[in-house]
Design an enzyme around this catalytic site. Structure first.
Site, PDB file in Angstrom:
ATOM      1  NE  ARG A  67      -3.833   2.223   2.662  1.00 37.79           N
ATOM      2  CZ  ARG A  67      -4.694   2.730   3.458  1.00 37.79           C
ATOM      3  NH1 ARG A  67      -3.303   2.047   4.425  1.00 37.79           N
ATOM      4  NH2 ARG A  67      -5.318   3.903   3.630  1.00 37.79           N
ATOM      5  CG  HIS A  71      -1.520   4.693  -0.448  1.00 37.52           C
ATOM      6  ND1 HIS A  71      -2.320   6.014   0.647  1.00 37.52           N
ATOM      7  CD2 HIS A  71      -2.214   3.912  -0.509  1.00 37.52           C
ATOM      8  CE1 HIS A  71      -3.237   5.503   0.601  1.00 37.52           C
ATOM      9  NE2 HIS A  71      -3.218   4.069  -0.001  1.00 37.52           N
ATOM     10  CG  ASN A  99      -1.347   8.625   2.179  1.00 40.40           C
ATOM     11  OD1 ASN A  99      -1.523   7.710   2.336  1.00 40.40           O
ATOM     12  ND2 ASN A  99      -0.908   9.893   2.214  1.00 40.40           N
ATOM     13  CG  HIS A 196      -7.530  -4.585  -1.935  1.00 37.68           C
ATOM     14  ND1 HIS A 196      -8.976  -3.529  -2.003  1.00 37.68           N
ATOM     15  CD2 HIS A 196      -6.769  -3.366  -1.533  1.00 37.68           C
ATOM     16  CE1 HIS A 196      -8.006  -1.853  -1.920  1.00 37.68           C
ATOM     17  NE2 HIS A 196      -7.091  -1.884  -1.470  1.00 37.68           N
TER      18      HIS A 196
END
Length: 319
Positions: A67, A71, A99, A196
């Protein structure tokens, strides 16, 4: 299980050694395989060892490292801007609400510290993030993929830039448009969403789906999510039944109308993406192959070179 992991680890070591020896001729917009072969040949092994040790202690951090790459790269490119701390004059990306739940910063710090002790001022934080995400995928049982290195660390990190991160409330068309603006195909969108298969979502990101009847959600699964949210907005719900294993269970869950986020379940609901979901649910090898390709593309997104950036001494602050 332990023997299988040992075989995978030994195979990976052989692959990395071969690449270091022959210096594969794979270059992407200024990046190259074997980039650190001459001036920091142990860089990739140091990152891998650091990631492996951290994930053995806490397997849930694999999702955090993947992740973190997303990001970072989706905002201003893969330049480690996500690692910069806020200052009195600037609120950085990491302090954005989107975040605040990111995890794994200490893993990057540890890898950077060891690399700096070995070959100071050579390996960028941006490269460490990309390598760590790749190694986390493999550690969790997913595919191993090669990435070229040579990214420079960016000098900008502003909270307002995080408004460009995809929301968990986007539908398939919006996801395709958002990712398409960065060069990703429809197939890339679905494959990357398969990340995911690891990790959890907080109730605050899906509780709106529970306020009205939702025909796209399995009724018993809706009750499960409601029980989760009864404990508060920060309560966590795994994306699938194997939260620490990289597999195709996420896509099987979508077929059962058991996607946690709206942006997950929309991939099965939409005719633009449903066939890909069904394909990955049926064929894990195909998902792995397409995920490899999409992650290579993600890892090379809008990278910086030379005067566009720097190689930070400390990943949390500019030189």
């Amino acid at each position: 299980m332990k023997n299988n992991k040992m075989v995978r680890e030994n195979l990976l070591s052989v692959i990395m050694l071969m690449h270091a020896i022959i210096g594969l001729p794979y270059n992407v917009r200024g990046l190259s395989m074997g980039y650190y072969m001459m001036n920091c040949p142990m860089a990739e092994q140091i990152v891998k060892n650091t990631v492996d040790n951290a994930l053995q202690a806490d397997p849930t951090l694999a999702a955090g490292l993947i992740r973190m790459l997303f990001h970072d790269c989706f905002i201003e490119g893969c330049d480690a801007s996500i690692l910069l701390d806020s200052t009195k004059d600037n609120t950085a990306e990491k302090d954005s609400p989107a975040n605040l739940s990111l995890r794994g910063y200490e893993i990057i710090d540890d890898a950077k510290a060891e690399i700096e002790n070995t070959c100071p001022g050579v390996v960028s934080c941006a490269d460490i993030i990309a390598m760590a995400a790749r190694d986390a995928v493999f550690w969790a049982g997913g595919p191993y993929y090669q990435i070229p290195n040579g990214r420079f660390d960016g000098k900008r990190s502003k909270i307002e830039d995080t408004r460009n991160l995809p929301s968990p409330f986007l539908n398939a068309s919006q996801l395709i448009q958002t990712f398409g603006q960065r060069g990703f195909s429809v197939r890339d969108v679905v494959a990357l969403s398969g990340a995911h298969t690891l990790g959890v979502a907080r109730c605050s990101s899906f509780k709106d789906r529970l306020t009205t009847p939702d025909s796209t959600m399995d009724s018993s699964f809706a009750k499960t999510l409601s029980r989760t949210c009864s404990a508060g907005d920060n309560t966590e719900q795994p994306f699938d039944a194997t939260r620490n294993d990289f597999d195709n269970a996420y896509f099987n869950a979508l077929q059962r109308k058991s996607g946690v986020l709206f942006s997950d379940q929309t991939l099965f609901n939409s005719p633009m993406t449903r066939n890909l979901v069904n394909g990955y649910a049926f064929n894990q090898a195909m998902f792995f192959f397409h995920f490899q390709q999409a992650m290579q593309k993600m890892s090379n997104l809008n990278v910086k070179f030379g005067s566009q950036g720097e190689v930070r001494q400390n990943c949390r602050s500019l030189n």
